[in-house]
Design a protein around this motif. Sequence first.
Motif, PDB file in Angstrom:
ATOM      1  N   LEU A 103       0.825  -1.207   0.000  1.00 43.37           N
ATOM      2  CA  LEU A 103       0.000   0.000   0.000  1.00 43.37           C
ATOM      3  C   LEU A 103       0.859   1.255   0.000  1.00 43.37           C
ATOM      4  CD1 LEU A 103      -3.121   0.840   0.496  1.00 43.37           C
ATOM      5  CD2 LEU A 103      -2.266   1.474   2.736  1.00 43.37           C
ATOM      6  N   ILE A 104       1.810   1.320   0.922  1.00 48.52           N
ATOM      7  CA  ILE A 104       2.555   2.573   1.042  1.00 48.52           C
ATOM      8  C   ILE A 104       3.611   2.729  -0.040  1.00 48.52           C
ATOM      9  CG2 ILE A 104       2.127   2.806   3.524  1.00 48.52           C
ATOM     10  CD1 ILE A 104       4.943   1.983   4.053  1.00 48.52           C
ATOM     11  N   SER A 105       3.981   1.632  -0.688  1.00 41.55           N
ATOM     12  CA  SER A 105       4.975   1.798  -1.742  1.00 41.55           C
ATOM     13  C   SER A 105       4.320   2.120  -3.086  1.00 41.55           C
ATOM     14  CB  SER A 105       5.886   0.571  -1.843  1.00 41.55           C
ATOM     15  OG  SER A 105       5.108  -0.584  -1.950  1.00 41.55           O
ATOM     16  N   ASP A 106       2.997   2.096  -3.133  1.00 45.84           N
ATOM     17  CA  ASP A 106       2.325   2.464  -4.377  1.00 45.84           C
ATOM     18  C   ASP A 106       1.020   3.198  -4.060  1.00 45.84           C
ATOM     19  OD1 ASP A 106       1.538   2.668  -6.981  1.00 45.84           O
ATOM     20  OD2 ASP A 106       0.888   0.583  -7.174  1.00 45.84           O
ATOM     21  N   THR A 107       1.133   4.374  -3.457  1.00 43.05           N
ATOM     22  CA  THR A 107      -0.085   5.095  -3.066  1.00 43.05           C
ATOM     23  C   THR A 107      -0.792   5.693  -4.279  1.00 43.05           C
ATOM     24  OG1 THR A 107       1.163   7.113  -2.687  1.00 43.05           O
ATOM     25  CG2 THR A 107       0.779   5.700  -0.779  1.00 43.05           C
ATOM     26  N   ASP A 108      -0.050   5.782  -5.370  1.00 45.69           N
ATOM     27  CA  ASP A 108      -0.597   6.351  -6.596  1.00 45.69           C
ATOM     28  C   ASP A 108      -1.836   5.577  -7.054  1.00 45.69           C
ATOM     29  OD1 ASP A 108      -0.681   8.118  -8.569  1.00 45.69           O
ATOM     30  OD2 ASP A 108       0.848   7.164  -9.835  1.00 45.69           O
ATOM     31  N   SER A 109      -1.759   4.255  -6.948  1.00 49.23           N
ATOM     32  CA  SER A 109      -2.882   3.453  -7.427  1.00 49.23           C
ATOM     33  C   SER A 109      -3.785   3.005  -6.284  1.00 49.23           C
ATOM     34  CB  SER A 109      -2.358   2.235  -8.194  1.00 49.23           C
ATOM     35  OG  SER A 109      -1.623   1.431  -7.307  1.00 49.23           O
ATOM     36  N   MET A 110      -3.628   3.625  -5.117  1.00 50.37           N
ATOM     37  CA  MET A 110      -4.432   3.203  -3.963  1.00 50.37           C
ATOM     38  C   MET A 110      -5.882   3.646  -4.124  1.00 50.37           C
ATOM     39  SD  MET A 110      -3.895   4.491  -0.039  1.00 50.37           S
ATOM     40  CE  MET A 110      -3.967   6.222  -0.425  1.00 50.37           C
ATOM     41  N   ASP A 111      -6.806   2.719  -3.878  1.00 53.11           N
ATOM     42  CA  ASP A 111      -8.212   3.122  -3.823  1.00 53.11           C
ATOM     43  C   ASP A 111      -8.764   2.756  -2.444  1.00 53.11           C
ATOM     44  OD1 ASP A 111      -8.426   0.409  -3.930  1.00 53.11           O
ATOM     45  OD2 ASP A 111      -9.251   0.322  -5.947  1.00 53.11           O
ATOM     46  N   ARG A 112     -10.035   3.116  -2.229  1.00 53.92           N
ATOM     47  CA  ARG A 112     -10.656   2.835  -0.918  1.00 53.92           C
ATOM     48  C   ARG A 112     -10.509   1.386  -0.517  1.00 53.92           C
ATOM     49  NH1 ARG A 112     -15.680   5.504   0.758  1.00 53.92           N
ATOM     50  NH2 ARG A 112     -16.450   3.411   1.066  1.00 53.92           N
ATOM     51  N   GLU A 113     -10.736   0.544  -1.486  1.00 52.76           N
ATOM     52  CA  GLU A 113     -10.695  -0.900  -1.251  1.00 52.76           C
ATOM     53  C   GLU A 113      -9.315  -1.326  -0.740  1.00 52.76           C
ATOM     54  OE1 GLU A 113     -13.245  -3.125  -2.747  1.00 52.76           O
ATOM     55  OE2 GLU A 113     -12.249  -4.868  -1.834  1.00 52.76           O
ATOM     56  N   ALA A 114      -8.283  -0.899  -1.476  1.00 52.28           N
ATOM     57  CA  ALA A 114      -6.920  -1.295  -1.107  1.00 52.28           C
ATOM     58  C   ALA A 114      -6.555  -0.738   0.265  1.00 52.28           C
ATOM     59  CB  ALA A 114      -5.934  -0.805  -2.153  1.00 52.28           C
ATOM     60  N   PHE A 115      -6.971   0.513   0.519  1.00 48.81           N
ATOM     61  CA  PHE A 115      -6.668   1.127   1.811  1.00 48.81           C
ATOM     62  C   PHE A 115      -7.353   0.347   2.937  1.00 48.81           C
ATOM     63  CE2 PHE A 115      -7.652   4.190   5.215  1.00 48.81           C
ATOM     64  CZ  PHE A 115      -6.381   4.650   5.501  1.00 48.81           C
ATOM     65  N   SER A 116      -8.642   0.101   2.761  1.00 52.07           N
ATOM     66  CA  SER A 116      -9.388  -0.589   3.811  1.00 52.07           C
ATOM     67  C   SER A 116      -8.864  -1.998   4.046  1.00 52.07           C
ATOM     68  CB  SER A 116     -10.875  -0.655   3.464  1.00 52.07           C
ATOM     69  OG  SER A 116     -11.366   0.648   3.292  1.00 52.07           O
ATOM     70  N   GLN A 117      -8.441  -2.639   2.972  1.00 54.64           N
ATOM     71  CA  GLN A 117      -7.929  -4.006   3.097  1.00 54.64           C
ATOM     72  C   GLN A 117      -6.639  -4.070   3.904  1.00 54.64           C
ATOM     73  OE1 GLN A 117      -8.837  -7.153   1.743  1.00 54.64           O
ATOM     74  NE2 GLN A 117     -10.851  -6.298   1.348  1.00 54.64           N
ATOM     75  N   ALA A 118      -5.901  -2.977   3.892  1.00 57.61           N
ATOM     76  CA  ALA A 118      -4.620  -2.995   4.609  1.00 57.61           C
ATOM     77  C   ALA A 118      -4.815  -2.747   6.106  1.00 57.61           C
ATOM     78  CB  ALA A 118      -3.687  -1.943   4.023  1.00 57.61           C
ATOM     79  N   LEU A 119      -6.008  -2.243   6.480  1.00 63.83           N
ATOM     80  CA  LEU A 119      -6.254  -1.946   7.893  1.00 63.83           C
ATOM     81  C   LEU A 119      -6.694  -3.205   8.643  1.00 63.83           C
ATOM     82  CD1 LEU A 119      -8.281   1.387   7.800  1.00 63.83           C
ATOM     83  CD2 LEU A 119      -5.844   1.064   7.796  1.00 63.83           C
ATOM     84  N   LEU A 120      -6.460  -3.195   9.923  1.00 65.34           N
ATOM     85  CA  LEU A 120      -6.962  -4.267  10.779  1.00 65.34           C
ATOM     86  C   LEU A 120      -7.894  -3.644  11.793  1.00 65.34           C
ATOM     87  CD1 LEU A 120      -3.667  -6.194  11.445  1.00 65.34           C
ATOM     88  CD2 LEU A 120      -5.682  -7.135  10.345  1.00 65.34           C
ATOM     89  N   SER A 121      -8.897  -4.422  12.192  1.00 68.61           N
ATOM     90  CA  SER A 121      -9.824  -3.878  13.166  1.00 68.61           C
ATOM     91  C   SER A 121      -9.433  -4.348  14.555  1.00 68.61           C
ATOM     92  CB  SER A 121     -11.235  -4.331  12.825  1.00 68.61           C
ATOM     93  OG  SER A 121     -12.075  -4.093  13.913  1.00 68.61           O
ATOM     94  N   PHE A 122      -9.409  -3.399  15.499  1.00 70.73           N
ATOM     95  CA  PHE A 122      -9.187  -3.785  16.886  1.00 70.73           C
ATOM     96  C   PHE A 122     -10.540  -3.791  17.577  1.00 70.73           C
ATOM     97  CE2 PHE A 122      -8.479  -2.867  21.349  1.00 70.73           C
ATOM     98  CZ  PHE A 122      -7.590  -3.870  21.679  1.00 70.73           C
ATOM     99  N   ASN A 123     -10.944  -4.956  18.053  1.00 73.20           N
ATOM    100  CA  ASN A 123     -12.224  -5.127  18.754  1.00 73.20           C
ATOM    101  C   ASN A 123     -13.415  -4.507  18.024  1.00 73.20           C
ATOM    102  OD1 ASN A 123     -10.958  -6.562  20.663  1.00 73.20           O
ATOM    103  ND2 ASN A 123     -11.176  -5.076  22.318  1.00 73.20           N
ATOM    104  N   ASP A 124     -13.387  -4.536  16.699  1.00 70.08           N
ATOM    105  CA  ASP A 124     -14.525  -4.067  15.897  1.00 70.08           C
ATOM    106  C   ASP A 124     -14.813  -2.580  16.004  1.00 70.08           C
ATOM    107  OD1 ASP A 124     -15.113  -6.322  14.587  1.00 70.08           O
ATOM    108  OD2 ASP A 124     -16.620  -7.034  16.019  1.00 70.08           O
ATOM    109  N   LYS A 125     -14.008  -1.821  16.728  1.00 78.18           N
ATOM    110  CA  LYS A 125     -14.346  -0.406  16.897  1.00 78.18           C
ATOM    111  C   LYS A 125     -13.283   0.518  16.347  1.00 78.18           C
ATOM    112  CE  LYS A 125     -17.400  -0.442  20.913  1.00 78.18           C
ATOM    113  NZ  LYS A 125     -17.286  -1.829  21.380  1.00 78.18           N
ATOM    114  N   LEU A 126     -12.047   0.036  16.317  1.00 74.74           N
ATOM    115  CA  LEU A 126     -10.948   0.912  15.910  1.00 74.74           C
ATOM    116  C   LEU A 126     -10.222   0.271  14.733  1.00 74.74           C
ATOM    117  CD1 LEU A 126      -8.963   3.283  16.480  1.00 74.74           C
ATOM    118  CD2 LEU A 126      -7.785   1.773  18.078  1.00 74.74           C
ATOM    119  N   ASP A 127     -10.045   1.032  13.653  1.00 72.23           N
ATOM    120  CA  ASP A 127      -9.330   0.496  12.493  1.00 72.23           C
ATOM    121  C   ASP A 127      -7.885   0.981  12.527  1.00 72.23           C
ATOM    122  OD1 ASP A 127     -11.645  -0.672  11.831  1.00 72.23           O
ATOM    123  OD2 ASP A 127     -12.184   0.696  10.217  1.00 72.23           O
ATOM    124  N   VAL A 128      -6.968   0.057  12.298  1.00 74.23           N
ATOM    125  CA  VAL A 128      -5.557   0.357  12.522  1.00 74.23           C
ATOM    126  C   VAL A 128      -4.706   0.038  11.292  1.00 74.23           C
ATOM    127  CG1 VAL A 128      -3.591  -0.061  14.045  1.00 74.23           C
ATOM    128  CG2 VAL A 128      -5.903  -0.339  14.936  1.00 74.23           C
TER     129      VAL A 128
END
Length: 409
Positions: free
Chosen positions: A214-239
């Motif tokens: 994700l961070i090495s190619d932010t040019d082609s980043m879309d919502r999907e790619a960004f969200s996929q890289a995040l992890l959820s902590f206890n369903d309330k916080l995305d990290v």
Amino acid sequence: MGLLKTKEAGIEACAIARDMQTFDLLIEDMEAELGERWGGLDFSDGLLYLGSDEARGLKFITVAVDKEDEKDLTPVSRLISAAVAARIKVILVAYDLSPAALHELLRLGADDFTPYPLPEGALHEAIERISRPATPTLVASGGPSNVSRAGIILPVSGLAGGVGATTFSVNLAWELALQGDESGLKTCLMDFDLQAGSVSTYLDLPRREAIFELISDTDSMDREAFSQALLSFNDKLDVLTAPADALPLEILTTEDVTRLLDMAASLYDFVIVDMPKTLVQWTETVLQRADIFFSILELDMRSAQNTLRFVRTLKAEELPFENVRFALNRAPKFTDLSARGRVKRLAENLDISLELMLPDGGRHVLDACDRGLPLADTAPKNPLRKELSKVAKSIMELTQEHAKAKGEL
Ligand SMILES: Nc1ncnc2c1ncn2[C@@H]1O[C@H](COP(=O)(O)OP(=O)(O)OP(=O)(O)O)[C@@H](O)[C@H]1O
Ligand SMILES: [Mg+2]
């Protein structure tokens, strides 16, 4: 080992092990669950297969590991990382593995785990868990795109090493996530400390391969790619944790940082950014975008000198000094009069106001960090937690101002 069935059979899963025959009970269970729609592979063939187009149709793989594999976990780690990168779910099957090895493999991003020999129904349950549409660890991409988010950007930077910047970031993010939950406000925590980042440790989350991509190619980043890289902590916080491998800070350009912040701000109401403690080329970018830039210091010479330099840089470069809030961590108690005097002199000498006083939370803070949990979960009455909860409350009030300001436009 030609156990892989042809494509016509519609392969949905693979069972991968050094020697699949060692895991005959797993073979039986796979057959019971999937009939003909799976195949067995060894590690090297498995790795090749995961890189092929055919693997795209896979719903999951099982990776079976025993004591013998523990001597060198590299082939197993590679395989799991490849599966995570290809967004294929991984069920780890562990036979007599040490807790350390198990931990290491789970941290790479395996989605589920079962011991071997498999307890009755364990594989079935693991498959059910990983097949749920929004798995508890992965963030489903975004939600409706027409929801307008406050996008308040809150970077946190330590003015010296170990002053408590990450503790502040993690716990403030969690307080915001808790307080915003009822009204549907969403919080995201990003670890921009690419080298020493410890958000993942403090929240016991794995560092995923996808983050590097994700961070090495932010040019082609879309919502999907960004969200996929995040992890959820206890369903309330995305990290967004730091990447799996320590990277030079310069790998991020100012454009990358702008894109990442823009993306986060469009999807979240609060975006906490744990910053590296050195000033980098993109510090300015973050400062310019920040609604509040928290600078954490302690009552010692190191912090004092770094603060002096930081303030001078801000003023010399005409950076938005007014957005910076200085927070004194491990602040002395009201009753400690001589220390209060030192605090007062520090602020005067540096010509700053110390708006936040964060008390020493004692051993509970270290314990919470070690257990990978926020203070709210482990020591809700801790004085540091109480203070951070207040800070979160005042930030919540900011959203109302933002909303008002938008309405007036
Ligand atoms: N107010 C506090 N009371 C007690 N312990 C604290 C407090 N703040 C931080 N700590 C402890 O201090 C240690 C360092 O904190 P932390 O990792 O948050 O610092 P940092 O500024 O992010 O460090 P680094 O420079 O490594 O990024 C941790 O063990 C944490 O538990
Ligand atoms: Mg830190």
